[in-house]
Design a protein around this motif. Structure first.
Motif, PDB file in Angstrom:
ATOM      1  N   GLY A  76       0.812  -1.210   0.000  1.00 35.33           N
ATOM      2  CA  GLY A  76       0.000   0.000   0.000  1.00 35.33           C
ATOM      3  C   GLY A  76       0.842   1.255   0.000  1.00 35.33           C
ATOM      4  N   TYR A  77       1.918   1.249   0.775  1.00 31.38           N
ATOM      5  CA  TYR A  77       2.823   2.410   0.789  1.00 31.38           C
ATOM      6  C   TYR A  77       3.504   2.588  -0.561  1.00 31.38           C
ATOM      7  CZ  TYR A  77       6.607   5.508   2.234  1.00 31.38           C
ATOM      8  OH  TYR A  77       7.475   6.566   2.331  1.00 31.38           O
ATOM      9  N   THR A  78       3.900   1.501  -1.171  1.00 25.60           N
ATOM     10  CA  THR A  78       4.549   1.576  -2.484  1.00 25.60           C
ATOM     11  C   THR A  78       3.606   2.141  -3.527  1.00 25.60           C
ATOM     12  OG1 THR A  78       5.942  -0.331  -1.932  1.00 25.60           O
ATOM     13  CG2 THR A  78       5.725   0.246  -4.263  1.00 25.60           C
ATOM     14  N   PHE A  79       2.385   1.645  -3.585  1.00 27.82           N
ATOM     15  CA  PHE A  79       1.416   2.147  -4.561  1.00 27.82           C
ATOM     16  C   PHE A  79       1.040   3.601  -4.292  1.00 27.82           C
ATOM     17  CE2 PHE A  79       0.321  -2.435  -5.220  1.00 27.82           C
ATOM     18  CZ  PHE A  79       0.553  -2.459  -6.582  1.00 27.82           C
ATOM     19  N   SER A  80       1.077   4.017  -3.040  1.00 28.83           N
ATOM     20  CA  SER A  80       0.695   5.387  -2.692  1.00 28.83           C
ATOM     21  C   SER A  80       1.790   6.401  -2.995  1.00 28.83           C
ATOM     22  CB  SER A  80       0.331   5.456  -1.209  1.00 28.83           C
ATOM     23  OG  SER A  80       0.057   6.779  -0.804  1.00 28.83           O
ATOM     24  N   ARG A  81       3.044   6.004  -2.828  1.00 21.11           N
ATOM     25  CA  ARG A  81       4.128   6.979  -2.900  1.00 21.11           C
ATOM     26  C   ARG A  81       4.912   6.950  -4.211  1.00 21.11           C
ATOM     27  NH1 ARG A  81       1.647   8.862   0.806  1.00 21.11           N
ATOM     28  NH2 ARG A  81       2.518   9.599   2.780  1.00 21.11           N
ATOM     29  N   TYR A  82       4.881   5.853  -4.950  1.00 16.11           N
ATOM     30  CA  TYR A  82       5.728   5.738  -6.138  1.00 16.11           C
ATOM     31  C   TYR A  82       4.874   5.548  -7.389  1.00 16.11           C
ATOM     32  CZ  TYR A  82       9.334   4.992  -2.629  1.00 16.11           C
ATOM     33  OH  TYR A  82      10.176   5.140  -1.546  1.00 16.11           O
ATOM     34  N   LEU A 102       5.488  14.819   5.079  1.00 22.00           N
ATOM     35  CA  LEU A 102       6.120  14.123   6.202  1.00 22.00           C
ATOM     36  C   LEU A 102       7.283  13.266   5.719  1.00 22.00           C
ATOM     37  CD1 LEU A 102       2.954  13.058   8.252  1.00 22.00           C
ATOM     38  CD2 LEU A 102       4.533  14.946   8.707  1.00 22.00           C
ATOM     39  N   ASP A 103       7.132  12.637   4.548  1.00 25.09           N
ATOM     40  CA  ASP A 103       8.246  11.869   3.984  1.00 25.09           C
ATOM     41  C   ASP A 103       9.425  12.788   3.688  1.00 25.09           C
ATOM     42  OD1 ASP A 103       6.876   8.987   2.904  1.00 25.09           O
ATOM     43  OD2 ASP A 103       5.519  10.655   3.142  1.00 25.09           O
ATOM     44  N   GLU A 104       9.114  13.938   3.100  1.00 32.22           N
ATOM     45  CA  GLU A 104      10.172  14.880   2.754  1.00 32.22           C
ATOM     46  C   GLU A 104      10.843  15.440   4.004  1.00 32.22           C
ATOM     47  OE1 GLU A 104       8.098  17.731   0.475  1.00 32.22           O
ATOM     48  OE2 GLU A 104       7.703  16.370  -1.227  1.00 32.22           O
ATOM     49  N   GLN A 105      10.048  15.708   5.042  1.00 32.54           N
ATOM     50  CA  GLN A 105      10.619  16.228   6.283  1.00 32.54           C
ATOM     51  C   GLN A 105      11.534  15.204   6.937  1.00 32.54           C
ATOM     52  OE1 GLN A 105      10.217  19.387   7.505  1.00 32.54           O
ATOM     53  NE2 GLN A 105      11.790  18.781   8.983  1.00 32.54           N
ATOM     54  N   THR A 111      14.743   6.444   3.227  1.00 27.17           N
ATOM     55  CA  THR A 111      13.343   6.174   2.883  1.00 27.17           C
ATOM     56  C   THR A 111      12.732   5.155   3.833  1.00 27.17           C
ATOM     57  OG1 THR A 111      13.798   6.633   0.554  1.00 27.17           O
ATOM     58  CG2 THR A 111      11.790   5.400   1.058  1.00 27.17           C
ATOM     59  N   TRP A 112      13.486   4.094   4.139  1.00 27.67           N
ATOM     60  CA  TRP A 112      12.986   3.057   5.037  1.00 27.67           C
ATOM     61  C   TRP A 112      12.834   3.581   6.465  1.00 27.67           C
ATOM     62  CZ3 TRP A 112      10.460  -1.274   5.173  1.00 27.67           C
ATOM     63  CH2 TRP A 112      10.517  -2.082   6.308  1.00 27.67           C
ATOM     64  N   VAL A 148       9.384   3.773   8.673  1.00 23.03           N
ATOM     65  CA  VAL A 148       9.219   3.072   9.944  1.00 23.03           C
ATOM     66  C   VAL A 148       8.994   4.044  11.097  1.00 23.03           C
ATOM     67  CG1 VAL A 148      10.384   1.583  11.624  1.00 23.03           C
ATOM     68  CG2 VAL A 148      10.553   1.081   9.183  1.00 23.03           C
ATOM     69  N   LYS A 149       9.751   5.131  11.137  1.00 22.85           N
ATOM     70  CA  LYS A 149       9.713   6.026  12.292  1.00 22.85           C
ATOM     71  C   LYS A 149       8.639   7.106  12.202  1.00 22.85           C
ATOM     72  CE  LYS A 149      14.664   5.477  13.283  1.00 22.85           C
ATOM     73  NZ  LYS A 149      15.975   6.170  13.437  1.00 22.85           N
ATOM     74  N   VAL A 150       8.244   7.498  10.994  1.00 22.41           N
ATOM     75  CA  VAL A 150       7.319   8.625  10.844  1.00 22.41           C
ATOM     76  C   VAL A 150       5.961   8.181  10.289  1.00 22.41           C
ATOM     77  CG1 VAL A 150       6.957  10.878   9.767  1.00 22.41           C
ATOM     78  CG2 VAL A 150       9.250  10.207  10.514  1.00 22.41           C
TER      79      VAL A 150
END
Length: 306
Positions: free
Chosen positions: A114-120, A198-201, A209-210, A214-216
């Protein structure tokens, strides 16, 4: 002060009779709403109540007429007997192993996918996602024969003989097939509702990226993960048809199959059937009562975007 006075007058007007001795329209609407909700709650909970009182009554009282909706005698013998007469603890363990393993696999793969389809936006992103979801649109009953044939064949792994039929692995693989597309869809929609900033921050703060995931991102996705886990677990716990077709012995049969064994050709053991049904229904009832907010949040996150 004027605001408080207006509020008090408003409350008084809602609770007071008008000149024609009729309730104000707002109060009538609320009474109708409460009446409909009460009726709905009664319709939903009455079958569960009836199963429960049947499970704590002696067999003679269960079969007596007229039907007693309030037990005259209360006993726990039905629950004790189903564990004494049948290996119900083994059925329970099988259900727990199958449902828990399926849930862990679906949540893990569903979250990452789900994260892969959402972000890439890779080549074929949408087509691949649609193909995964489309696999779940096929009626499960139409796939019984293929799954039976696949599980009955010896595995194509060198040196290993024997089929997967009548094993818990067969049920885990089958339930994963049906739950994983739904898990990917839920998590993809949930991650769509999490701001990309949030990913960029996280990357600005030095996270890879990993590590950012995991943390955010992952801690913010807890409601979606909880909804996915609850739905996958309940589906795997309650599933009957494939468990009936793909298993044949006590070593791999689950609780739904165990409960159905109380229905014979010429007699139905209602008291023991109700006791087994209550045991099988406990996880679904508990999840529905205590985790419904996670289900609603997980399914609706990402539906509305600003």
């Amino acid at each position: 002060m004027s605001t408080d006075t207006n509020t008090v007058e408003r409350v008084r007007s809602l609770l007071a009779f008008d000149t024609d001795n009729e309730w104000p329209s707002v109060v009538r609407e609320r009474l109708v709403a409460y009446a409909l909700l009460s009726l709905y709650v009664f319709v939903v909970w009455f079958p569960i109540y009836y199963i429960f009182i049947t499970s704590i009554q002696p067999t003679a009282e269960v079969l007596s007429l007229p039907v007693n909706f309030i037990p005259q005698q209360v006993t726990a013998a039905n629950y004790v007997e189903i564990f004494q007469d049948r290996p119900f603890e083994l059925y329970t363990v099988n259900s727990l192993v199958v449902a828990t393993t399926t849930t862990v696999v679906c949540v893990t793969l569903g979250t990452l996918s789900g994260y892969t389809f959402s972000r890439y936006n890779f080549l074929g992103n949408k087509a691949l996602l649609l193909s995964i979801v489309a696999a779940r649109m096929i009626p499960p009953i139409a796939l019984i024969v293929p799954f039976f044939e696949i599980m009955s064949q010896p595995p194509l792994i060198g040196g290993i003989t024997g089929s997967l039929y009548d094993t818990r692995i067969a049920l885990i693989l089958t339930y994963t097939f049906f739950n994983l597309p739904f898990s990917v869809w839920i998590m993809k929609n949930y991650f769509d509702g999490v701001p990309r900033s949030l990913d960029e921050q996280a990357q600005v703060d030095g996270c890879s990226t990993w590590e950012g995931f995991v943390k955010v991102i992952l801690p913010m996705a807890k409601p979606g993960i909880a909804a996915t886990a609850i739905l996958a677990f309940i589906f795997s716990w309650n599933e009957f048809v494939f468990a009936l077709v793909l298993t044949s012995s006590e070593q791999s049969q689950t609780l739904p199959i165990a409960v159905s064994l109380f229905v014979a050709d010429d007699f139905v053991d209602w008291a023991h059937l109700a006791a087994g049904g209550m045991i099988a229904a406990i996880p679904g009832i508990l999840f529905g009562l205590f985790f419904q907010q996670y289900i609603v949040s997980g399914l609706t996150q990402g539906a509305v975007k600003e």
